[in-house]
Design an enzyme around this catalytic site. Structure first.
Site, PDB file in Angstrom:
ATOM      1  N   GLY A   1      -1.342   7.202  -4.328  1.00  0.00           N
ATOM      2  CA  GLY A   1      -0.037   6.659  -4.709  1.00  0.00           C
ATOM      3  C   GLY A   1      -0.089   5.170  -4.985  1.00  0.00           C
ATOM      4  N   CYS A   2      -0.800   4.439  -4.139  1.00  0.00           N
ATOM      5  CA  CYS A   2      -0.880   2.991  -4.311  1.00  0.00           C
ATOM      6  C   CYS A   2      -1.678   2.630  -5.560  1.00  0.00           C
ATOM      7  CB  CYS A   2      -1.479   2.344  -3.064  1.00  0.00           C
ATOM      8  SG  CYS A   2      -0.435   2.589  -1.601  1.00  0.00           S
TER       9      CYS A   2
END
Length: 155
Positions: free
Chosen positions: A46-47
């Site tokens: 996600g990051c």
């Protein structure tokens, strides 16, 4: 628990090391619009998606007068690997003591996979040229967030 910030609040000042260990201070960016986003951990799916979205939008954000800073609790060496691996072209800052995360209300209790945990709350702030918060967004999604932020900013 840290207090959440709102539009109109003075942005907490900070000086943090970047991926190369160089100090980056928010006050040095006065007079510019600065997007400060907090993310849990470099090199996670996600990051990575979020950082790549900011990277891919950086030229148009800069053309509109915005600088971008990403902040996580990761150490500079991990941020350097993240930057190199994914071609991140804006400063990634290290806040291992979580002091800046806490000052912005981006560290605390959150729900993850249905459980209450303490950790980094994915958050984004736009700090105006006057050092005041123009936009404060908490619990943002990793995917699609940059597009939404651009719409919110009228870009």
């Amino acid at each position: 628990m840290s207090e959440r910030l709102s539009a109109g609040d003075t942005a907490p000042d900070f000086t943090l090391p970047d991926a190369d260990g160089n100090e980056v201070a928010l006050k040095d960016l006065r007079g510019k619009n600065v997007i400060v986003y907090f993310y849990p951990a470099a090199m996670t799916p996600g990051c990575t998606k979020q950082a790549c979205d900011f990277r891919d939008s950086l030229d148009s954000l800069q053309a509109a007068g915005y600088a971008v800073l990403g902040i996580s609790p990761d150490k500079p060496a991990k941020l350097a690997k993240f930057r190199e691996r994914d071609g991140v072209t804006f400063p990634l800052l290290s806040d291992p003591d979580k002091e800046v995360l806490t000052a912005y209300g981006a560290f605390g209790e959150k729900t993850m996979y249905g459980k209450k945990v303490t950790g980094v709350i994915r958050s984004t702030f736009v700090v105006g040229p006057d050092g005041k918060i123009a936009v404060a967004q908490y619990n943002v999604k990793a995917t699609g967030h940059v597009a939404k932020l651009r719409r919110d900013l009228g870009l």
